[in-house]
Write a protein that holds these residues in place. Structure first.
Motif, PDB file in Angstrom:
ATOM      1  N   ASN A 289     102.064  40.972  -0.010  1.00 58.73           N
ATOM      2  CA  ASN A 289     103.543  40.662  -0.310  1.00 58.73           C
ATOM      3  C   ASN A 289     103.624  41.733  -1.693  1.00 58.73           C
ATOM      4  O   ASN A 289     104.196  41.476  -2.135  1.00 58.73           O
ATOM      5  CB  ASN A 289     104.942  39.490  -0.536  1.00 58.73           C
TER       6      ASN A 289
ATOM      7  N   ALA B  54     106.862  41.582  -4.181  1.00 57.36           N
ATOM      8  CA  ALA B  54     107.711  41.231  -4.472  1.00 57.36           C
ATOM      9  C   ALA B  54     106.087  40.181  -5.661  1.00 57.36           C
ATOM     10  O   ALA B  54     106.587  39.587  -6.626  1.00 57.36           O
ATOM     11  CB  ALA B  54     106.911  39.456  -3.301  1.00 57.36           C
TER      12      ALA B  54
ATOM     13  N   HIS C 124     106.841  39.633  -9.952  1.00 57.43           N
ATOM     14  CA  HIS C 124     106.102  38.678 -10.930  1.00 57.43           C
ATOM     15  C   HIS C 124     105.087  39.212 -11.066  1.00 57.43           C
ATOM     16  O   HIS C 124     104.407  38.216 -12.563  1.00 57.43           O
ATOM     17  CB  HIS C 124     105.577  37.415  -9.142  1.00 57.43           C
TER      18      HIS C 124
ATOM     19  N   ASP D 148      98.033  30.035  -5.616  1.00 56.14           N
ATOM     20  CA  ASP D 148      98.966  29.978  -6.550  1.00 56.14           C
ATOM     21  C   ASP D 148      98.823  31.328  -7.663  1.00 56.14           C
ATOM     22  O   ASP D 148      97.917  30.722  -7.910  1.00 56.14           O
ATOM     23  CB  ASP D 148      99.699  28.828  -6.559  1.00 56.14           C
TER      24      ASP D 148
ATOM     25  N   ILE E  64     104.098  30.708  -9.618  1.00 61.30           N
ATOM     26  CA  ILE E  64     104.695  30.992  -8.528  1.00 61.30           C
ATOM     27  C   ILE E  64     103.493  30.604  -6.929  1.00 61.30           C
ATOM     28  O   ILE E  64     102.821  30.832  -6.849  1.00 61.30           O
ATOM     29  CB  ILE E  64     104.480  32.988  -8.106  1.00 61.30           C
ATOM     30  N   PRO E  65     104.924  30.151  -6.473  1.00 64.67           N
ATOM     31  CA  PRO E  65     104.057  29.416  -4.970  1.00 64.67           C
ATOM     32  C   PRO E  65     103.177  30.942  -3.723  1.00 64.67           C
ATOM     33  O   PRO E  65     104.047  32.100  -4.212  1.00 64.67           O
ATOM     34  CB  PRO E  65     105.160  28.789  -3.853  1.00 64.67           C
ATOM     35  N   ASN E  66     102.591  30.542  -3.401  1.00 65.19           N
ATOM     36  CA  ASN E  66     101.468  31.793  -3.020  1.00 65.19           C
ATOM     37  C   ASN E  66     102.306  32.257  -1.919  1.00 65.19           C
ATOM     38  O   ASN E  66     102.388  33.505  -1.218  1.00 65.19           O
ATOM     39  CB  ASN E  66     100.713  31.062  -2.142  1.00 65.19           C
ATOM     40  N   SER E  67     103.695  31.107  -0.950  1.00 63.42           N
ATOM     41  CA  SER E  67     104.086  32.020  -0.203  1.00 63.42           C
ATOM     42  C   SER E  67     104.943  32.643  -0.268  1.00 63.42           C
ATOM     43  O   SER E  67     105.497  33.312   0.407  1.00 63.42           O
ATOM     44  CB  SER E  67     104.867  30.611   0.807  1.00 63.42           C
ATOM     45  N   GLU E  68     105.559  32.340  -1.489  1.00 62.98           N
ATOM     46  CA  GLU E  68     106.756  33.670  -2.222  1.00 62.98           C
ATOM     47  C   GLU E  68     105.721  35.312  -2.685  1.00 62.98           C
ATOM     48  O   GLU E  68     106.919  35.946  -2.665  1.00 62.98           O
ATOM     49  CB  GLU E  68     106.953  33.515  -3.589  1.00 62.98           C
ATOM     50  N   VAL E  69     104.412  35.611  -2.311  1.00 63.51           N
ATOM     51  CA  VAL E  69     103.964  36.774  -2.393  1.00 63.51           C
ATOM     52  C   VAL E  69     103.148  36.592  -2.055  1.00 63.51           C
ATOM     53  O   VAL E  69     102.814  38.053  -2.146  1.00 63.51           O
ATOM     54  CB  VAL E  69     103.486  37.077  -4.144  1.00 63.51           C
TER      55      VAL E  69
END
Lengths: 300, 300
Positions: free
Chosen positions: B158, B161, B165, B180, B189-194
């Motif tokens: 992503n 995102a 970050h 992460d 930063i959790p992987n799912s956020e990026v």
């Protein structure tokens, strides 16, 4: 009827909806299959030849385009419940090839399969009215051709003449075999006065795959119909020789030397899309030539 | 593209212009041939599948309708001048069958042929993006199915995102693998956020010939597309069992138990002229069923 139905007229690689070698000889109400390239069982179905009426199969040599369809045909015959004997005539190693494949499938055929290994030139099957002989051609691996020869037919009785000479009907069989008749008074009646000649025996010679080889003309001498391969047009004589195949002109030359009545050419290379030049080239040398066309029956 | 092209959907005896088993799996721009019944090389030509792009052939078992076309295909490849390696995966005895036929023809293939004997269940070929596994089915003779499984695909970045970050692009490969990220200040930063999830890996399971055998549901569990044979309609369950084959309903039951997304049925008995009842019977149990139709490509 004595006829040849072409199921496959192409050489090694299937192309232009032409198939690898397979022919059905119809003779004396029996069907004989010569060669059995891949897909022959489909070709038999396509041209409505009854598999069940084939009791004898002749395989010329072990290049795949002449026998890869055999194992499929004989196992399908089994699946369809065949019970009659099947005779296969072929190169000795063919038996091992069949056996290993039946063994791998744990298949026991429901009918007796008799294998006859080809060898020296000569008669391989003797029937009341005809014989089948095999002869070696000259190819990259051992290869055999086949000749189907009607036996000499009995002469026909000239009934009026026979009665006129007072010949008893019990003697007619001898007349048919060509014997003269001697009357009670010792007069000799020549056979030709009381019989007519029958139609001369006909023959079909299948020359399989071969390089140009003059001996084949002797071996197939006088054939009513001679099948000779013509893989290439005449300009590729050198390639033909290298690959142990023949050209149109070579096939036609063998037909002349053999004194054949008619010539049928086939086993066309996959490089040719149209076949017309094969016909014209061969006819320049031997006018009574025909192309082997799939689905066509050539009556002898 | 991940797709399956059907070249033959019939059981042992060719009928109604249906051919013996052969399928082409297209995956990651490679072609894989599964089974190779008689006439497969003609079917490849008919459906314009390029022989030269097939480098791997998988043979499920040594009943003729699954492999009698193999020897013709591999010798034709040779005649056409192939030079690339060819890999064949099959029952151990297949090697002897190939060898004896090459030997009989005095043929040396112009390309390297690698034979891989099938055995215990497990991965038989491992590629960067997918694997091929084999597993035993339950048939009259040893028989193997095959599973083509994509490997788990990397997550997608992503980008907005990731930039927000301040993640350096050198770290993106780790993000794709699911890691992460920890910033300089120690913030995690959790992987799912990026990243975004990628499409889930897909798989094709080919069940070959088999009697109804529940274990196959486990072995093919979660297949995106499951091919299961359905030689007979449901009323012939007894005959199916006797011959180590399956019915429509049995194929559909395995699909349910396996949690398959779609079911493809084939290997139809030659006794059936029309195939519609196969589809309706299977769909009653497993709605997402399709018939294997020759010439059709089923995209996964």
């Amino acid at each position: 009827m004595f006829g040849i139905t072409i199921l496959g007229n192409n050489s090694a690689i299937p192309a232009y909806d032409r198939h690898p070698t397979a022919q059905v000889v119809t003779l004396n109400e029996q069907l004989f299959l010569i060669d059995c390239g891949e897909g022959t069982q489909m070709q038999l179905a396509r041209y409505k030849v009854k598999r069940g009426r084939i009791n004898h199969i002749f395989i010329s040599h072990l290049h795949g385009d002449h026998y890869f369809g055999l194992i499929g045909l004989i196992t399908s015959m089994g699946l369809l419940g065949r019970e009659q004997d099947l005779h296969i005539y072929g190169p000795p190693m063919l038996k091992d090839i069949i056996d290993i494949q039946l063994q791998a499938a744990a298949t026991t055929l429901p009918y007796p399969l008799h294998f006859h290994a080809l060898g020296d030139d000569g008669i391989i099957a003797d029937y009341p009215k005809f014989t089948v002989s095999s002869f070696q051609t000259q190819h990259r691996i051992p290869c055999w051709g086949f000749i189907f020869s009607e036996k000499k037919k009995p002469r026909k009785i000239n009934k009026d003449a026979a009665v006129l000479h007072g010949i008893p009907s019990a003697y007619y069989d001898k007349l048919k075999d060509g014997a003269d008749y001697t009357t009670r008074s010792g007069e000799r009646i020549p056979n030709s006065e009381v019989t007519f000649a029958n139609t001369p025996p006909k023959s079909y010679a299948f020359c399989a795959d071969t390089v140009y080889h003059e001996e084949l003309a002797e071996k197939t001498s006088g054939a009513s119909l001679l099948y000779h391969e013509a893989t290439y047009l005449k300009d590729l004589e050198e390639r033909a020789a290298l690959r142990f195949h023949s050209t149109t002109v070579q096939a036609a030359s063998i037909a002349i030397k053999a004194g054949a009545q008619r010539l049928l050419i086939g086993h066309f290379s996959s490089k040719y899309e149209t076949l017309d030049p094969f016909l014209s080239e061969a006819r320049e040398i031997f006018p009574n030539t025909q192309l082997a066309i799939e689905g066509v029956t050539y009556v002898i």
